[in-house]
Design a protein around this motif. Structure first.
Motif, PDB file in Angstrom:
ATOM      1  N   UNK A  85      -4.795  -8.361 -44.131  1.00  0.00           N
ATOM      2  CA  UNK A  85      -3.418  -8.731 -43.799  1.00  0.00           C
ATOM      3  C   UNK A  85      -2.799  -7.751 -42.805  1.00  0.00           C
ATOM      4  N   UNK A  86      -3.154  -6.475 -42.925  1.00  0.00           N
ATOM      5  CA  UNK A  86      -2.655  -5.450 -42.017  1.00  0.00           C
ATOM      6  C   UNK A  86      -3.827  -4.795 -41.308  1.00  0.00           C
ATOM      7  N   UNK A  87      -3.511  -4.134 -40.207  1.00  0.00           N
ATOM      8  CA  UNK A  87      -4.519  -3.401 -39.458  1.00  0.00           C
ATOM      9  C   UNK A  87      -4.061  -1.954 -39.385  1.00  0.00           C
ATOM     10  N   UNK A 107       6.973  -3.249 -29.641  1.00  0.00           N
ATOM     11  CA  UNK A 107       6.585  -2.644 -30.911  1.00  0.00           C
ATOM     12  C   UNK A 107       5.453  -3.465 -31.517  1.00  0.00           C
ATOM     13  N   UNK A 108       4.314  -2.828 -31.714  1.00  0.00           N
ATOM     14  CA  UNK A 108       3.167  -3.504 -32.287  1.00  0.00           C
ATOM     15  C   UNK A 108       2.882  -3.065 -33.704  1.00  0.00           C
ATOM     16  N   UNK A 109       3.213  -1.816 -34.014  1.00  0.00           N
ATOM     17  CA  UNK A 109       2.945  -1.285 -35.338  1.00  0.00           C
ATOM     18  C   UNK A 109       4.061  -0.357 -35.783  1.00  0.00           C
ATOM     19  N   UNK A 115       2.003  -8.589 -52.706  1.00  0.00           N
ATOM     20  CA  UNK A 115       2.836  -9.623 -52.090  1.00  0.00           C
ATOM     21  C   UNK A 115       4.207  -9.067 -51.725  1.00  0.00           C
ATOM     22  N   UNK A 116       4.798  -8.303 -52.631  1.00  0.00           N
ATOM     23  CA  UNK A 116       6.116  -7.712 -52.396  1.00  0.00           C
ATOM     24  C   UNK A 116       6.064  -6.692 -51.246  1.00  0.00           C
ATOM     25  N   UNK A 117       5.025  -5.858 -51.228  1.00  0.00           N
ATOM     26  CA  UNK A 117       4.876  -4.850 -50.178  1.00  0.00           C
ATOM     27  C   UNK A 117       4.650  -5.511 -48.812  1.00  0.00           C
ATOM     28  N   UNK A 118       3.828  -6.557 -48.778  1.00  0.00           N
ATOM     29  CA  UNK A 118       3.548  -7.256 -47.522  1.00  0.00           C
ATOM     30  C   UNK A 118       4.817  -7.896 -46.973  1.00  0.00           C
ATOM     31  N   UNK A 119       5.611  -8.496 -47.858  1.00  0.00           N
ATOM     32  CA  UNK A 119       6.867  -9.115 -47.446  1.00  0.00           C
ATOM     33  C   UNK A 119       7.828  -8.050 -46.898  1.00  0.00           C
ATOM     34  N   UNK A 120       7.895  -6.890 -47.555  1.00  0.00           N
ATOM     35  CA  UNK A 120       8.755  -5.799 -47.089  1.00  0.00           C
ATOM     36  C   UNK A 120       8.288  -5.284 -45.730  1.00  0.00           C
ATOM     37  N   UNK A 121       6.970  -5.205 -45.527  1.00  0.00           N
ATOM     38  CA  UNK A 121       6.429  -4.758 -44.246  1.00  0.00           C
ATOM     39  C   UNK A 121       6.823  -5.716 -43.131  1.00  0.00           C
ATOM     40  N   UNK A 176      -0.189  -2.393 -38.349  1.00  0.00           N
ATOM     41  CA  UNK A 176       0.290  -3.555 -37.610  1.00  0.00           C
ATOM     42  C   UNK A 176      -0.186  -4.807 -38.331  1.00  0.00           C
ATOM     43  N   UNK A 177       0.327  -5.946 -37.921  1.00  0.00           N
ATOM     44  CA  UNK A 177      -0.108  -7.214 -38.493  1.00  0.00           C
ATOM     45  C   UNK A 177      -1.508  -7.503 -37.960  1.00  0.00           C
ATOM     46  N   UNK A 178      -2.411  -7.851 -38.833  1.00  0.00           N
ATOM     47  CA  UNK A 178      -3.810  -8.050 -38.435  1.00  0.00           C
ATOM     48  C   UNK A 178      -4.012  -9.305 -37.589  1.00  0.00           C
TER      49      UNK A 178
END
Length: 79
Positions: free
Chosen positions: A60-62, A38-40, A8-14, A70-72
């Protein structure tokens, strides 16, 4: 294997880093469109490298290749 809290913390930082990179891209002084292409991005430091693969497996990511994610759930901009 990362905990749910770490993911959760890593996804929020991304998401935050991606948002800041896009805002920086849009605020440039170059003429033309102010839409970011910017896509990724490379994931932010401070998290174990395997966590990004786990987030990609979770949908969650691609993984785009060469360390870029990038965001999936987003439609990618065309260049």
């Amino acid at each position: 294997m990362a905990t749910e809290e770490e993911k959760k913390h890593a996804y929020k930082a991304f998401k935050k880093r991606l948002k800041l990179m896009r805002l920086d891209d849009q605020s440039g002084l170059s003429p033309g469109s102010k839409t970011s292409k910017i896509g990724g991005i490379t994931p932010p430091p401070g998290h174990p490298p395997g966590i990004w693969d786990e987030l990609a497996r979770d949908g969650k990511l691609k993984k785009e290749g060469h360390g870029i994610y990038s965001m999936a759930n987003e439609i990618q901009p065309r260049s």
